[in-house]
Design an enzyme around this catalytic site. Structure first.
Site, PDB file in Angstrom:
ATOM      1  CB  SER A 152      50.361  95.672 -21.728  1.00  0.00           C
ATOM      2  OG  SER A 152      51.726  95.519 -22.052  1.00  0.00           O
ATOM      3  NE  ARG A 175      59.285  97.787 -23.563  1.00  0.00           N
ATOM      4  CZ  ARG A 175      58.313  97.702 -22.657  1.00  0.00           C
ATOM      5  NH1 ARG A 175      58.216  98.614 -21.703  1.00  0.00           N
ATOM      6  NH2 ARG A 175      57.435  96.721 -22.710  1.00  0.00           N
ATOM      7  CG  HIS A 225      47.876  98.601 -18.100  1.00  0.00           C
ATOM      8  ND1 HIS A 225      48.416  99.212 -16.985  1.00  0.00           N
ATOM      9  CD2 HIS A 225      48.611  97.479 -18.301  1.00  0.00           C
ATOM     10  CE1 HIS A 225      49.433  98.506 -16.537  1.00  0.00           C
ATOM     11  NE2 HIS A 225      49.578  97.443 -17.313  1.00  0.00           N
ATOM     12  CE  LYS A 239      53.345  92.921 -23.124  1.00  0.00           C
ATOM     13  NZ  LYS A 239      54.380  93.960 -23.391  1.00  0.00           N
ATOM     14  CD  GLU A 297      46.858 102.251 -16.086  1.00  0.00           C
ATOM     15  OE1 GLU A 297      47.945 101.647 -16.026  1.00  0.00           O
ATOM     16  OE2 GLU A 297      45.755 101.669 -16.038  1.00  0.00           O
ATOM     17  CB  CYS A 326      48.754  95.579 -14.650  1.00  0.00           C
ATOM     18  SG  CYS A 326      49.369  94.485 -15.973  1.00  0.00           S
TER      19      CYS A 326
END
Length: 304
Positions: free
Chosen positions: A190, A247, A233, A161, A235, A140
């Site tokens: 992300s 969040r 991502h 985003k 993972e 990332c």
């Protein structure tokens, strides 16, 4: 085969529930042990530890993992006691050599690289990996940082985003990193920026292996696999995008709902559809088996 790591690491308890085999540092003495260092720049380091150890453990190799933090900056989101106990600072490992090295993402995308507090140290680390690690996996933000530092590839800020799980395609059938991949596969993303595609395509040392119509460049390799840049991502655990979405909502960012992630695109229901884990395991296994392990013709020749 097992991952060898400090058995007091809190991530161990979560991984044992998944039947993942992890041994103490002195508990494995058979055969060649691969050494993988992880420079963890993520704020919630314990979450990242679980995500990466889960995937590393899928390899048939015995692997010793060393957790590393920068020497010049310590994040405030992970207890200092945790870092003191389980992490080494980079200036403590500069004489070490690793079969594989991972540099994670970091939540500093909106800053220019030069404005990141630890950027001078990270530049030194990225240069150091070229002589102290056989293959380095950049994830990332680290992928953007590595492409910028090593090859002058600028990042481009996006109007919104990129968040969600997106369809990707292979652009080559030949690279062993993609062995076993379907022609189309899903990956979480992300991030707020992307590498300049024209600059990557026109650089003679870089090759784009996979991309997405919606998320852009995904995997770029350089130097026969000694450097692998992954903008997504793979993972991520099932609930990581959910955590990030809630969040951001809680601090008034008003993010888009992560695409192709919640069932019926309904975050209120909270049901996540997990469709990326098989290819995530394959990506990490292929990296270790074909570019990190010494028992493969694809392993890069270390630089001098």
């Amino acid at each position: 085969m097992p991952v060898i790591i400090n058995q007091e690491l809190p991530a161990i308890a979560a991984l044992r529930k998944e039947n993942i085999n992890l041994l103490p540092c002195d508990g494995y003495a058979t055969g060649r042990i691969l050494r993988i260092g992880i420079l963890n720049l993520m704020p919630l380091k314990e979450m990242t530890e679980i995500d990466l150890l889960r995937l590393i453990s899928a390899s048939p190799c015995g692997i010793e993992v060393e957790l590393i933090e920068t020497s010049t900056y310590r994040g405030r989101n992970t207890p200092a006691e945790h870092l003191d106990k389980y992490y080494k600072k980079w200036d403590e490992v500069t004489e070490s050599h690793y079969d594989g090295f991972i540099i994670t993402g970091a939540p500093v995308e909106k800053k220019d690289f030069e404005d990141v507090f630890y950027w001078p140290e990270l530049q030194k680390i990225m240069d150091w990996t070229r002589t102290h690690a056989t293959s380095t996996l950049y994830i990332c933000w680290a992928a953007l940082a590595g492409l910028y530092h090593h090859y002058g590839i600028a990042k481009r800020m996006l109007p919104r985003k990129i968040s969600g799980v997106f369809t990707h395609r292979k652009l080559t059938q030949e690279n062993p990193l993609l062995r076993g991949f379907d022609d189309e596969f899903l990956v979480p993303h992300s991030r707020y920026s992307e590498p300049d595609r024209d600059a990557v395509e026109n650089h003679p040392e870089l090759t784009i292996l996979t991309d997405s119509p919606d998320a852009g460049i995904h995997i770029v390799t350089a130097h026969d696999g000694s450097e692998i840049y992954v903008t997504g991502h793979s993972e991520y655990s099932p609930l990581t995008l959910d955590y990030e979405y809630r969040r951001d909502c809680s601090v008034g960012i008003h993010p888009d709902i992560p695409a192709n992630y919640y069932r019926n695109d309904d975050p209120e229901n909270g049901e996540v559809v997990v469709r990326w884990r098989a290819h995530a395991s394959m990506l990490f296994s292929n990296w270790i088996n074909y570019f990190v392990s010494p028992d493969t013709p694809y392993r890069p020749i270390p630089r001098q």
